[in-house]
Each structure stands twice: as structure tokens, then as C-alpha cells.
Motif scaffolding. Structure first.
Motif, PDB file in Angstrom:
ATOM      1  N   GLU A 239      23.497  55.191  32.824  1.00  0.00           N
ATOM      2  CA  GLU A 239      22.182  55.216  32.202  1.00  0.00           C
ATOM      3  C   GLU A 239      22.244  55.793  30.797  1.00  0.00           C
ATOM      4  OE1 GLU A 239      19.752  57.406  34.840  1.00  0.00           O
ATOM      5  OE2 GLU A 239      19.807  55.909  36.445  1.00  0.00           O
ATOM      6  N   ALA A 240      23.233  56.665  30.531  1.00  0.00           N
ATOM      7  CA  ALA A 240      23.326  57.285  29.215  1.00  0.00           C
ATOM      8  C   ALA A 240      23.733  56.272  28.152  1.00  0.00           C
ATOM      9  CB  ALA A 240      24.325  58.443  29.253  1.00  0.00           C
ATOM     10  N   ASP A 241      24.652  55.400  28.512  1.00  0.00           N
ATOM     11  CA  ASP A 241      25.130  54.393  27.563  1.00  0.00           C
ATOM     12  C   ASP A 241      25.377  53.094  28.318  1.00  0.00           C
ATOM     13  OD1 ASP A 241      26.103  52.950  25.490  1.00  0.00           O
ATOM     14  OD2 ASP A 241      27.880  54.180  25.120  1.00  0.00           O
ATOM     15  N   PRO A 242      24.330  52.292  28.549  1.00  0.00           N
ATOM     16  CA  PRO A 242      24.491  51.069  29.343  1.00  0.00           C
ATOM     17  C   PRO A 242      25.376  50.029  28.670  1.00  0.00           C
ATOM     18  CG  PRO A 242      22.311  51.161  28.343  1.00  0.00           C
ATOM     19  CD  PRO A 242      22.948  52.486  28.086  1.00  0.00           C
ATOM     20  N   ASN A 243      25.605  50.126  27.355  1.00  0.00           N
ATOM     21  CA  ASN A 243      26.446  49.161  26.665  1.00  0.00           C
ATOM     22  C   ASN A 243      27.930  49.510  26.738  1.00  0.00           C
ATOM     23  OD1 ASN A 243      24.212  47.632  25.755  1.00  0.00           O
ATOM     24  ND2 ASN A 243      23.899  49.059  24.049  1.00  0.00           N
ATOM     25  N   LEU A 244      28.246  50.673  27.355  1.00  0.00           N
ATOM     26  CA  LEU A 244      29.637  51.086  27.443  1.00  0.00           C
ATOM     27  C   LEU A 244      30.435  50.179  28.365  1.00  0.00           C
ATOM     28  CD1 LEU A 244      31.732  53.212  26.613  1.00  0.00           C
ATOM     29  CD2 LEU A 244      31.027  54.572  28.602  1.00  0.00           C
ATOM     30  N   SER A 245      29.788  49.612  29.380  1.00  0.00           N
ATOM     31  CA  SER A 245      30.478  48.786  30.364  1.00  0.00           C
ATOM     32  C   SER A 245      29.793  47.445  30.489  1.00  0.00           C
ATOM     33  CB  SER A 245      30.508  49.490  31.720  1.00  0.00           C
ATOM     34  OG  SER A 245      31.039  48.644  32.716  1.00  0.00           O
ATOM     35  N   THR A 246      30.608  46.416  30.788  1.00  0.00           N
ATOM     36  CA  THR A 246      30.065  45.074  31.020  1.00  0.00           C
ATOM     37  C   THR A 246      29.756  44.829  32.491  1.00  0.00           C
ATOM     38  OG1 THR A 246      32.307  44.197  31.263  1.00  0.00           O
ATOM     39  CG2 THR A 246      31.344  44.148  29.055  1.00  0.00           C
ATOM     40  N   GLY A 247      30.181  45.732  33.361  1.00  0.00           N
ATOM     41  CA  GLY A 247      29.960  45.542  34.784  1.00  0.00           C
ATOM     42  C   GLY A 247      30.863  44.504  35.411  1.00  0.00           C
ATOM     43  N   ILE A 248      32.002  44.230  34.778  1.00  0.00           N
ATOM     44  CA  ILE A 248      32.916  43.204  35.271  1.00  0.00           C
ATOM     45  C   ILE A 248      34.102  43.811  35.999  1.00  0.00           C
ATOM     46  CG2 ILE A 248      34.511  41.395  34.540  1.00  0.00           C
ATOM     47  CD1 ILE A 248      32.616  40.636  32.368  1.00  0.00           C
ATOM     48  N   GLY A 249      34.661  44.893  35.423  1.00  0.00           N
ATOM     49  CA  GLY A 249      35.933  45.421  35.895  1.00  0.00           C
ATOM     50  C   GLY A 249      35.978  45.760  37.372  1.00  0.00           C
ATOM     51  N   LEU A 250      35.072  46.607  37.849  1.00  0.00           N
ATOM     52  CA  LEU A 250      35.096  47.039  39.250  1.00  0.00           C
ATOM     53  C   LEU A 250      34.737  45.897  40.193  1.00  0.00           C
ATOM     54  CD1 LEU A 250      33.576  50.632  39.046  1.00  0.00           C
ATOM     55  CD2 LEU A 250      35.962  49.962  39.319  1.00  0.00           C
ATOM     56  N   SER A 251      33.853  45.024  39.747  1.00  0.00           N
ATOM     57  CA  SER A 251      33.529  43.858  40.578  1.00  0.00           C
ATOM     58  C   SER A 251      34.757  42.967  40.743  1.00  0.00           C
ATOM     59  CB  SER A 251      32.381  43.064  39.943  1.00  0.00           C
ATOM     60  OG  SER A 251      32.118  41.897  40.679  1.00  0.00           O
ATOM     61  N   LEU A 252      35.520  42.789  39.666  1.00  0.00           N
ATOM     62  CA  LEU A 252      36.748  42.004  39.745  1.00  0.00           C
ATOM     63  C   LEU A 252      37.770  42.689  40.647  1.00  0.00           C
ATOM     64  CD1 LEU A 252      38.378  39.572  38.761  1.00  0.00           C
ATOM     65  CD2 LEU A 252      39.138  40.953  36.823  1.00  0.00           C
ATOM     66  N   VAL A 253      37.841  44.021  40.583  1.00  0.00           N
ATOM     67  CA  VAL A 253      38.746  44.767  41.459  1.00  0.00           C
ATOM     68  C   VAL A 253      38.433  44.487  42.920  1.00  0.00           C
ATOM     69  CG1 VAL A 253      39.341  47.086  42.257  1.00  0.00           C
ATOM     70  CG2 VAL A 253      39.289  46.587  39.819  1.00  0.00           C
ATOM     71  N   LYS A 254      37.157  44.514  43.268  1.00  0.00           N
ATOM     72  CA  LYS A 254      36.734  44.258  44.645  1.00  0.00           C
ATOM     73  C   LYS A 254      37.105  42.848  45.086  1.00  0.00           C
ATOM     74  CE  LYS A 254      34.477  45.091  48.490  1.00  0.00           C
ATOM     75  NZ  LYS A 254      35.012  46.021  49.512  1.00  0.00           N
ATOM     76  N   GLU A 255      36.863  41.866  44.207  1.00  0.00           N
ATOM     77  CA  GLU A 255      37.177  40.476  44.541  1.00  0.00           C
ATOM     78  C   GLU A 255      38.683  40.284  44.718  1.00  0.00           C
ATOM     79  OE1 GLU A 255      35.076  38.196  45.176  1.00  0.00           O
ATOM     80  OE2 GLU A 255      33.170  38.702  44.231  1.00  0.00           O
ATOM     81  N   LEU A 256      39.469  40.887  43.841  1.00  0.00           N
ATOM     82  CA  LEU A 256      40.917  40.747  43.933  1.00  0.00           C
ATOM     83  C   LEU A 256      41.468  41.435  45.176  1.00  0.00           C
ATOM     84  CD1 LEU A 256      41.952  41.283  40.194  1.00  0.00           C
ATOM     85  CD2 LEU A 256      41.748  39.130  41.435  1.00  0.00           C
ATOM     86  N   LEU A 257      40.892  42.569  45.533  1.00  0.00           N
ATOM     87  CA  LEU A 257      41.321  43.256  46.751  1.00  0.00           C
ATOM     88  C   LEU A 257      41.005  42.431  47.987  1.00  0.00           C
ATOM     89  CD1 LEU A 257      40.427  46.983  45.963  1.00  0.00           C
ATOM     90  CD2 LEU A 257      42.698  46.056  46.454  1.00  0.00           C
ATOM     91  N   ASN A 258      39.886  41.747  47.972  1.00  0.00           N
ATOM     92  CA  ASN A 258      39.566  40.861  49.098  1.00  0.00           C
ATOM     93  C   ASN A 258      40.611  39.750  49.229  1.00  0.00           C
ATOM     94  OD1 ASN A 258      37.259  42.323  49.705  1.00  0.00           O
ATOM     95  ND2 ASN A 258      35.918  41.014  48.474  1.00  0.00           N
ATOM     96  N   LEU A 259      41.068  39.226  48.082  1.00  0.00           N
ATOM     97  CA  LEU A 259      42.093  38.191  48.132  1.00  0.00           C
ATOM     98  C   LEU A 259      43.416  38.730  48.665  1.00  0.00           C
ATOM     99  CD1 LEU A 259      41.438  36.377  44.716  1.00  0.00           C
ATOM    100  CD2 LEU A 259      40.881  35.524  46.999  1.00  0.00           C
ATOM    101  N   LEU A 260      43.701  40.004  48.384  1.00  0.00           N
ATOM    102  CA  LEU A 260      44.951  40.620  48.841  1.00  0.00           C
ATOM    103  C   LEU A 260      44.793  41.323  50.182  1.00  0.00           C
ATOM    104  CD1 LEU A 260      46.305  42.163  45.499  1.00  0.00           C
ATOM    105  CD2 LEU A 260      46.925  40.005  46.567  1.00  0.00           C
ATOM    106  N   HIS A 261      43.637  41.160  50.836  1.00  0.00           N
ATOM    107  CA  HIS A 261      43.351  41.773  52.139  1.00  0.00           C
ATOM    108  C   HIS A 261      43.399  43.304  52.059  1.00  0.00           C
ATOM    109  CE1 HIS A 261      43.719  37.821  54.101  1.00  0.00           C
ATOM    110  NE2 HIS A 261      44.750  37.637  53.293  1.00  0.00           N
TER     111      HIS A 261
END
Length: 586
Positions: A239-261
Motif C-alpha cells: 500500500e505504501a508504494d503500489p508501483n514498486l511491484s507488478t504482481g507477476i513474480g510471486l504468481s509466476l512462482v506459484k504457477e511454476l511450482l505447480n508444474l514441478l509438483h
């Protein structure tokens, strides 16, 4: 038995219940109509919702396609940024400040490329086209390499960055690219939200067939109520700096972990920091039942031997090697030409149509072609080249912004010898060119060695063992040459022009194609064939040296003896006597 008329009747009237009245029937009709209207309304509502969902899906696909196309387009200018930077760092003498500035530019270019690749990865994951390329390897060196990439950043920001790993080696089955992206995103996220002079700890442990990674930081922390939203795509919780992150990185981590079980857990306290714990399986059985998994061979153990062999095969390339560059982007085309013109003769074309004309006119040794071009794209150009008997032997390297495995396989299926994705390193491109030249040289050496070692009548049979490396046009070309030379080998008037005419080519085109495909000039080739015939005749011990020379197509016995000695390191007479002596011993 006698009928009487003393019959009394008792009329009884029964009042109907409500459900039997006309009002009940009307009520039933009204309820039925209402139910029917409700059903119709629900059906219409569901249909409209489905239409809206389909429309939103199409709109979403259009947006993602737009972002994907933009990402593809960004790869070309990134190539023009990254490759010159690599060239400057590798080959130019710079001051310490200049080297540091170039390193900064290189790091930021790499970061832009990673962000673009994340968008493309999301697109592939959404379309179920993300393949898992599993190989067996030691992951500790990979983790150490990623750790070292962040040490300079930690030093500049005075962050205490520690690696806790008591494993010297941990061999497991995994996808190297996806594991690297997972760990890189977790560490990037930790450094992003950790203030200067704080601490970040990367812990690595292994148990049986499972790898455990833990990234602990002393950053801002996450509100416990929002942890569930942490892995939502494009969701930013800062909330302090919403432009600091695109919101992609951790979501991609979750998706990739699902692919790797694998699994990931988060433990965070607001104002104290966060801990991300990753669990990854590494046994073969986990991936063997997954239809999305493709196992690839790990040849890292033979890498040193391969490099040694490559070093032994290295040959000095002269400026006679001709390379055709086909690229519609003028800056990229000129850059590639500048990189390769130091060692090769380079031609260039703006599109596939011009490239095809140049290929037919100049007969280059290698063609480097982009795929997406006006007038004639790279795939169509490749089809035309492989269908033309005059130039089908020329190796083709395809350049494309499409980096998926399916796109690479498609390019190779059309007959490309190599497929390079943008952006690419100039050093990598030169290495690919050198590799193709060495492969062709090995093929040339095979043919010429067969000409020197095997009997002429067996040469045609020997070709079949290497025909998978050449097209059927080249196979027919070699067979026709062998047949034509063998039929006219005794003919003193049979010249190179006659051989070229028999092949249906001009002398220039025939010379270049034969030199490129077989590694010898037509004159040397005919000499080798004549010498081989002479060896056969000498071994029969039925003719004099002069007769053998004339029967092999040499104009004079003196010229025959000279050529024979240059090839066999002895005179025809010496060879004949030695062969006769060997037969007597047997």
C-alpha cells in the motif's frame, strides 16, 4: 324372487376440497406459467452470462496476445542493446568507470528480458503450452550461481546476505529453467522489500528425494489477512508504494511450482519480515506420470571432453567462407554483418525474396535468416531453399523472437539446421556458425576419405550411411557425379565442363556446390577417382604402368606417375611391386 317397488333413494352431496376446485386448477396453471417463465429467464440469463464470459475471454486473449506481440517486438531492440554491450565488454578497452557503466546497462537489459519472459511464460501457462523439461543434475552449483548474482546488490545496499547450505551435492530431477526462475523471483522479492542494512538468509536443505528452499528477509512483512492474496496474478499488496511491484513474480512462482509438483508456504509478520518455504520433489516417479513432462539428456559430464574434441576439430576459417544474412530490421542486419564480416564474406538481404535471389546468385556457405519478414517469411524461404537442387545443401540458421520449444521444433522440422531465439549473444551466434562449418567439414572429410580408401564401385553404397545428413537432392547429386565420372573415367577428353553439363549446371554453380558439399574441387575429385581406378588396375597385375595410366584417363604416363606419387606417396611401379610382394608372402 319377486320384484317389489319399495326402493328409497338417499341423495348425498360431497363438498370438493380446495385442490379440486376451479380456483386450484387456475392456480396450477399460473404456477406452471411462472415456473416456465423462471426457467426461460434462467436459461436466458445463463446464455447471456456465457456470452459475456466468452466475450471477456476473447477480450482477455486479445489483450494477452497484444502484450505477447509487444513482448516479441521488444526482443529485437533488446538484441540490439544486449549484443553490442557484450561486444564492447568483451573486445573493447574501457576505463574502470566505463566497464562499470556497461555492466549496469547489461544488468538492466537482462532485467528487462526477464520481465518480458515472465509475460510470455504467463501466456504459455494460460494456454497449457508450458512444457516441463526435466533432467537429472546437481542443483547446488545452480543455487550457488544464483546466490552470487545477488551478492553485489547486497554489498551495495549493505544487506547481510547469507547462504546456509550444508550440502556439497544434491542430484535430483527438475527443470533447471523453472527452478532458476522460482529462486530468482523469491530473492528479487526479498531484496525489493528489505531495507538497507537488514538481513536476508537463503537456506538450502535436502531430504531423500526432496529439496527444501527457504528465503527469509527482514523486510516490511505482510498483513496476515492478505497472505491468501499474495499469489494472485497482478495483485500488489504494497500500500505504501503500489508501483514498486507488478504482481507477476510471486504468481509466476506459484504457477511454476505447480508444474514441478512443488509447494510453497509463507510465514510473515507485519514490520518484522517474511519467510518463504519451498518444497520440491526430485524423484523420477513424480514426473514420469505427468504427460506435460519431457525428459532431456544431461550431458554435463561429457562437457569437458566435448570442449576438448571441439578444440581439436577447430580449423582456421579463411575469408572464402560466404554467409548470407536475411533480416528485415536494418539495424540488427547491419550489426550481424559487422560481427561476422571480420572472418567471413557477408552478403545481406532485406526479406526472403531478395534472400532467395542472393542465395541462387552467390551460393553462400551458410544462410542466417529471420522468420517474420515481409514479402517472403523465413519458413517459406527455407522451403524454397530445400526444394531447389542447386542450393538445398546450404545450412540455414533461423532467427526468431518465438522462443517456445514448439516453435523451435517447427523451425527444425522445416529443415533448419539451427534455431536461435532473440535476443541472442553475438558470441553465441558466431559459435553456432563455427559449429555448422565444422559439422560440414566432418561430412566433407567423410566423403573424401571414402574416395581415398574405398573402391570406386563401393562408393555409392557407402553414401547411404551418411545420407540422413544431406537432402535427397544432394544424395542424387553425389550419386550422379560418381556414376558420370565412373562411366567416363577412361575418356581423356572428359573435362569439368562435361561433368557440369551432365549435372545440368553451369560451371560456376557446379564448382561452388561441389566444393561446399564435398569439400574438394571438381578437378581434385576427378583426380582422386582416376587414382582409385588406377589402384584397382594395378592390383590386378594384368597391365603395364603406361596402360593403367591411359585406362585411368591420364594423358601421359609421366603425368600419371606424378599425380599417383602425390596421392599414394609412391610411384605406380613401386606400388605394383609392393602389392605383388605382399601377395607372395600370403
Amino acid at each position: 324372487g319377486v320384484w317389489v317397488d319399495n326402493v328409497t333413494s338417499l341423495p348425498i352431496h360431497i363438498e370438493p376440497t380446495f385442490f379440486e376446485t376451479i380456483w386450484a386448477i387456475l392456480l396450477y396453471i399460473v404456477i406452471g406459467i411462472a415456473v416456465l417463465l423462471i426457467v426461460i429467464y434462467i436459461v436466458i440469463r445463463i446464455t447471456n452470462l456465457q456470452r459475456r464470459v466468452d466475450f471477456e475471454q476473447q477480450l482477455s486473449n486479445l489483450k494477452l496476445r497484444f502484450f505477447t506481440d509487444i513482448s516479441h517486438e521488444l526482443r529485437t531492440p533488446l538484441t540490439l542493446i544486449a549484443s553490442p554491450i557484450d561486444e564492447v565488454i568483451s573486445n573493447e578497452k574501457l576505463s574502470d568507470a566505463g566497464v562499470e557503466n556497461m555492466q549496469v546497462a547489461k544488468r538492466n537489459t537482462d532485467r528487462m528480458l526477464r520481465l518480458i519472459n515472465q509475460i510470455l511464460d504467463f501466456r504459455k501457462i494460460q494456454n497449457d503450452k508450458m512444457k516441463v523439461m526435466v533432467e537429472q543434475l546437481d542443483v547446488i552449483p545452480l543455487i550457488m550461481k544464483i546466490y552470487e548474482n545477488f551478492t553485489s546488490m547486497a554489498h551495495k545496499r549493505h544487506i547481510e546476505f547469507q547462504l546456509h547450505c550444508n550440502l556439497n551435492s544434491f542430484v535430483m530431477y527438475t527443470d533447471v529453467d523453472k527452478l532458476e526462475k522460482i529462486l530468482f523471483n523469491l530473492l528479487s522479492n526479498a531484496f525489493k522489500y528489505t531495507s538497507n542494512e537488514k538481513r536476508i538468509i537463503l537456506s538450502v536443505t535436502g531430504e531423500k528425494d526432496h529439496l527444501y528452499l527457504q528465503v527469509k528477509d527482514e523486510g516490511r512483512g505482510i498483513n496476515a489477512q492478505k497472505i491468501n492474496q499474495l499469489f494472485t496474478r497482478f495483485e500488489t499488496l504494497d500500500e505504501a508504494d503500489p508501483n514498486l511491484s507488478t504482481g507477476i513474480g510471486l504468481s509466476l512462482v506459484k504457477e511454476l511450482l505447480n508444474l514441478l509438483h512443488g509447494t510453497i508456504k509463507v510465514d510473515s509478520k507485519l514490520g518484522e519480515g517474511s519467510t518463504f518455504s519451498v518444497r520440491l520433489p526430485g524423484n523420477y516417479e513424480t514426473f514420469s506420470a505427468d504427460s506435460n513432462v519431457e525428459f532431456i539428456l544431461n550431458d554435463s559430464e561429457n562437457s569437458e571432453l566435448q570442449r576438448e574434441n571441439d578444440g581439436n576439430l577447430m580449423e582456421d576459417e579463411d575469408k572464402e567462407t560466404r554467409i548470407l544474412i536475411i533480416e528485415d530490421n536494418e539495424e540488427l542486419r547491419h550489426f550481424i554483418c559487422n560481427v561476422l564480416s571480420k572472418d567471413y564474406v557477408v552478403f545481406e538481404a532485406e526479406n526472403g525474396k531478395q534472400g532467395l535471389d542472393k542465395a541462387l546468385a552467390e551460393m553462400p556457405d551458410i544462410v542466417i535468416s529471420d522468420i517474420m519478414m515481409p514479402e517472403m517469411n523465413g519458413i517459406e524461404f527455407l522451403k524454397r531453399v530445400k526444394a531447389n537442387s542447386n542450393i538445398c545443401h546450404i545450412p540455414v540458421i533461423l532467427l526468431s523472437a518465438k522462443s517456445s520449444l514448439s516453435d523451435q521444433i517447427q523451425g527444425l522440422e522445416y529443415g533448419a539446421d539451427e534455431y536461435i531465439t532473440k535476443p541472442f549473444s553475438s558470441t553465441y551466434l558466431k559459435a553456432k556458425v563455427d559449429s555448422l562449418l565444422k559439422q560440414r567439414q566432418m561430412l566433407y572429410d567423410y566423403y573424401t576419405s571414402k574416395i581415398k580408401r574405398e573402391k570406386i564401385t563401393n562408393l555409392t553404397d557407402q553414401i547411404e550411411s551418411v545420407t540422413p545428413q544431406v537432402t535427397h537432392f544432394d544424395d542424387d547429386f553425389i550419386r550422379n557425379i560418381l556414376q558420370s565420372v565412373e562411366e567416363n573415367i577412361h575418356n581423356l577428353d572428359f573435362k569439368i565442363d562435361d561433368l557440369a553439363e551432365a549435372m545440368g549446371m553451369s560451371r560456376t554453380v557446379f564448382y561452388r556446390k561441389m566444393k561446399s558439399l564435398m569439400g574438394v574441387s571438381p578437378v581434385d575429385f576427378m583426380k582422386s577417382m582416376r587414382i582409385k581406378r588406377a589402384v584397382q588396375l594395378l592390383e590386378q597385375n594384368q597391365y603395364t604402368v603406361s596402360e593403367v595410366g591411359y585406362m585411368s584417363g591420364f594423358a601421359t604416363p609421366q603425368y600419371f606417375s606424378k599425380v599417383f606419387k602425390e596421392t599414394m606417396n609412391c610411384t605406380p611401379k613401386e606400388y605394383k611391386l609392393k602389392k605383388h610382394a605382399d601377395e607372395l608372402k600370403l
